[in-house]
Structure formats: C-alpha cells, structure tokens
Design an enzyme around this catalytic site. Structure first.
Site, PDB file in Angstrom:
ATOM      1  N   LYS A  11       1.241  -2.029  -0.085  1.00  0.00           N
ATOM      2  CA  LYS A  11       0.043   0.022   0.584  1.00  0.00           C
ATOM      3  C   LYS A  11       1.187   1.356   0.157  1.00  0.00           C
ATOM      4  O   LYS A  11       1.992   1.493   0.556  1.00  0.00           O
ATOM      5  CB  LYS A  11      -1.133  -0.182   0.995  1.00  0.00           C
ATOM      6  CG  LYS A  11      -0.261   0.230   2.414  1.00  0.00           C
ATOM      7  CD  LYS A  11       0.198   1.684   3.234  1.00  0.00           C
ATOM      8  CE  LYS A  11       0.970   1.447   4.720  1.00  0.00           C
ATOM      9  NZ  LYS A  11       1.769   2.514   4.597  1.00  0.00           N
ATOM     10  N   ASP A 137      -3.196  -2.648  10.689  1.00  0.00           N
ATOM     11  CA  ASP A 137      -3.344  -2.086   9.207  1.00  0.00           C
ATOM     12  C   ASP A 137      -4.128  -3.568   8.619  1.00  0.00           C
ATOM     13  O   ASP A 137      -3.593  -3.661   7.106  1.00  0.00           O
ATOM     14  CB  ASP A 137      -1.638  -1.735   8.202  1.00  0.00           C
ATOM     15  CG  ASP A 137      -1.443  -0.494   8.620  1.00  0.00           C
ATOM     16  OD1 ASP A 137      -2.498   0.310   8.678  1.00  0.00           O
ATOM     17  OD2 ASP A 137      -0.622  -0.258   7.796  1.00  0.00           O
TER      18      ASP A 137
HETATM   19  P1  ATP Z   1       4.298  -0.411   7.663  1.00  0.00           P
HETATM   20  O1  ATP Z   1       4.002   0.661   6.338  1.00  0.00           O
HETATM   21  O2  ATP Z   1       2.911  -1.428   8.200  1.00  0.00           O
HETATM   22  O3  ATP Z   1       4.651   0.576   8.728  1.00  0.00           O
HETATM   23  P2  ATP Z   1       6.116  -1.357   7.398  1.00  0.00           P
HETATM   24  O4  ATP Z   1       6.848  -1.086   5.812  1.00  0.00           O
HETATM   25  O5  ATP Z   1       7.449  -0.339   8.004  1.00  0.00           O
HETATM   26  O6  ATP Z   1       5.188  -1.821   7.437  1.00  0.00           O
HETATM   27  P3  ATP Z   1       7.595  -4.064   7.504  1.00  0.00           P
HETATM   28  O7  ATP Z   1       8.195  -4.359   5.771  1.00  0.00           O
HETATM   29  O8  ATP Z   1       6.182  -4.616   7.505  1.00  0.00           O
HETATM   30  O9  ATP Z   1       7.391  -2.409   7.597  1.00  0.00           O
HETATM   31  O10 ATP Z   1       8.399  -4.709   8.093  1.00  0.00           O
HETATM   32  C1  ATP Z   1       8.827  -4.678   9.318  1.00  0.00           C
HETATM   33  C2  ATP Z   1       9.205  -5.558  10.081  1.00  0.00           C
HETATM   34  O11 ATP Z   1       8.987  -6.481  10.891  1.00  0.00           O
HETATM   35  C3  ATP Z   1      10.519  -5.911   9.629  1.00  0.00           C
HETATM   36  O12 ATP Z   1      11.355  -5.391  10.541  1.00  0.00           O
HETATM   37  C4  ATP Z   1      10.455  -7.516   9.835  1.00  0.00           C
HETATM   38  O13 ATP Z   1      11.627  -7.767  10.969  1.00  0.00           O
HETATM   39  C5  ATP Z   1       9.492  -7.558  10.785  1.00  0.00           C
HETATM   40  N1  ATP Z   1       8.994  -8.812   9.597  1.00  0.00           N
HETATM   41  C6  ATP Z   1       7.805  -9.726  10.635  1.00  0.00           C
HETATM   42  N2  ATP Z   1       7.540 -10.354   9.765  1.00  0.00           N
HETATM   43  C7  ATP Z   1       7.325  -9.871   8.154  1.00  0.00           C
HETATM   44  C8  ATP Z   1       7.350  -9.942   6.980  1.00  0.00           C
HETATM   45  N3  ATP Z   1       6.502 -10.756   6.605  1.00  0.00           N
HETATM   46  N4  ATP Z   1       7.574  -9.205   5.875  1.00  0.00           N
HETATM   47  C9  ATP Z   1       8.681  -8.001   6.125  1.00  0.00           C
HETATM   48  N5  ATP Z   1       8.844  -7.539   7.808  1.00  0.00           N
HETATM   49  C10 ATP Z   1       7.771  -9.232   8.103  1.00  0.00           C
END
Ligand code: ATP
Length: 292
Positions: A11, A137
C-alpha cells in the site's frame, strides 16, 4: 485444495494525518490507503505434520513466530483447532520496513489462505475482526483498494477507486523505525495538517490533479529534516514530470504519481542512475489484493 499461491499487494498512503496521541500511547490517524500492484508472492502448502513452517528469499526476514505470516496463521490454527500443518514460501519484493505495509499484507494473505485451505468459511469482516490483533493495518490489507482509515487504522471506510495513474515507488538506502518516527512526532508543533477530507472529495470526483495536489503526510515533519534523501528523491521526481510525490507511511519509501507511462518510465531510469535508491519500481494502482 492443498496448495494456494497469493499475491499480497503493498500500500501507499495518499494522505496521512495523526489526529492525537491516546493515553495508551497509540496514535489516532486519518489515512487514505491505496493498494499498488507491487507484491510479495506467498505459496501455502498443506502438510500432514501439525506444524507451521516457512522459508523466505531474504535472509534478514524472520521465519519463526516473529514473522507476521506465522502469527496470523497460528491465530486461526489455534482458534479452529486445525490439526494439520502448513509450509509457506515467501518471495519478498515489497521493500521491508519501508512504510508499505509489507509485513501486514503478508499477514493478510495468511488469513485469506488459511481460511480457504481449511474451509473455515469466515467472511472478510470476520477475518478483519481477527486480523487487527496482528496489526492495525492488517484489516485494510485484507480488503485493499482505496479506503479512508481511522482510529488506530482499523476503522475502514471504502472509497471509490482512485483515478488511474502510474506510480514510481522508490526506497532510499536508509532504514527508519516506525517507533522512532512516532516518538519524535510533535503534534503541537505541526502547523499544517493534510487535507484528508479534500482528498476524499478529489477521489470521489475522479480528479487526479486534486489527488496529486493534496498529497501530504504529517510524518514527513519528522523524517525529512533528519533524512534529506527523502526530499531529494521527491524533488528529483517532481522535476521529471511527477504530478506529486510523497513519503509513504512512516517512510522512508517515496512514491510519485504520473499521468504518462513513458514519462514515468524515463524518470525511473534516471532515478536509478542517481544512486539515491536501494529499490525503485514503476507500478500502478489496483483495487485487489490477496489474489491468485
Ligand atoms: P508499515 O507500513 O505497516 O509500517 P513497514 O513497511 O514499515 O510496515 P514491514 O515491511 O512490515 O514494515 O516490516 C517491519 C519489520 O517487521 C521488519 O523489520 C521485519 O523484521 C518484521 N516482519 C515480520 N514479518 C514480516 C514479513 N512477512 N515481511 C516483512 N517484515 C516482517
């Protein structure tokens, strides 16, 4: 059915406002969520052995109970007393820890897959009620499309599809922790809040220029002064024909909207040459997620 492969889409936030900090530490938000056609591919395969296992194409990702996929699958497995197992393969393409809900969308795919593979018969609403326990989310990631998200992110109002456009998604080399961003957000010092209602109106009218003119994310007040590369990427894409550019979520990923595919393609190629980004893609908006 013993095996299912799903595309879990990322997203972007066309708008992100923080309304207030609640006494429990959570932040109340008003966000315009939009699914883009940039996805992780997840393959779920039933196993006789009563265990949840997974592998991923990226070493730094956890493949145990710290992965949101395992947490989502085990939530349903326990509630419904499922005695069989699953092996999950994750092909990650969505930038990690980047403001694109990569983990949340993978968790959403796990909810959808377990529901289908084990014939639980849960509706989308019933899946969303459970999904919020994994992350604010995740319910949005089950539904996808264009939506207004309020509360801590779990109160969703579906909107008509945002106007078609081409989207560059560009992640710089830096890592930004969501926790750090929220801890350093000083709402009393924020002078201008995003025009979320105006954005909703522009989407309802199908006006791409109205959407592009209102792109705004209050979390940039924290990240941009500290990480100038975010502003540099926005400026670079603005000069190369983007109608607007913004940091997504808590960053550091920047996205930019274009009305012309060729212009977007050449802007992407030039951007890659600058070395400002670790990952950069050209994609489009979409209404669907967690699809085969
Ligand atoms: P958001 O936009 O919801 O804040 P984000 O893009 O900041 O998400 P994610 O890519 O979801 O962050 O990852 C955050 C942390 O979550 C990573 O550092 C990772 O260690 C952990 N994590 C656990 N499961 C997953 C997964 N399936 N994919 C990515 N990261 C994951």
């Amino acid at each position: 059915m013993d095996k299912l492969t799903l595309k879990a889409m990322a997203k972007i936030n066309l708008g992100l406002d923080v309304v207030r900090r609640r006494p429990d530490g959570y932040h109340e938000v008003r966000m315009i969520m939009q699914t883009v056609k940039l996805y992780d591919r997840l393959t779920f395969e039933k196993r006789k052995e009563d265990a949840l296992t997974m592998e991923a194409n990226m070493k730094k990702l956890p493949v145990d109970g710290n992965n949101l996929i395992i947490r989502a699958a085990s939530l349903l497995k326990e509630e419904f007393g499922i005695r069989e197992g699953l092996h999950i393969r994750l092909d990650k393409r969505i930038p990690v820890a980047a403001g694109m809900a990569g983990g949340s969308t993978d968790a959403a795919a796990a909810f959808v897959a377990v529901n289908r593979l084990f014939g639980l018969g849960l509706t989308k609403e019933q899946l969303c009620e459970r999904a919020v326990r994994i992350g604010a989310d995740v319910p949005y990631c089950i539904c996808g499309g264009t939506a207004l998200s309020e509360g801590i992110g779990e109160k969703l109002t579906p909107l008509p599809s945002a106007p078609d456009c081409f989207v560059i998604v560009a992640k710089p080399h830096i890592h930004v922790s969501t926790k750090w961003v929220y801890q350093n957000l000083h709402l009393d010092q924020v002078k201008e809040h995003p025009d979320i209602d105006g954005m909703v109106e522009s989407i309802r009218r199908g006006e791409l220029s109205g959407v592009a003119d209102r792109l705004s994310n209050v979390l940039e007040t924290v990240t941009v002064p500290k990480y100038p590369v975010i502003a540099q990427i926005k400026e670079f894409l603005g000069k190369r024909g983007a109608l607007g550019a913004l940091m997504s979520g808590s960053g550091p990923t920047v996205f930019a909207l274009f009305d012309d595919e060729r212009k977007a393609q050449s802007a992407l190629e030039e951007l890659k040459k600058t070395g400002l980004t670790a990952q950069a893609y050209l994609t489009t908006l979409t209404d669907t997620t967690c699809v085969e």
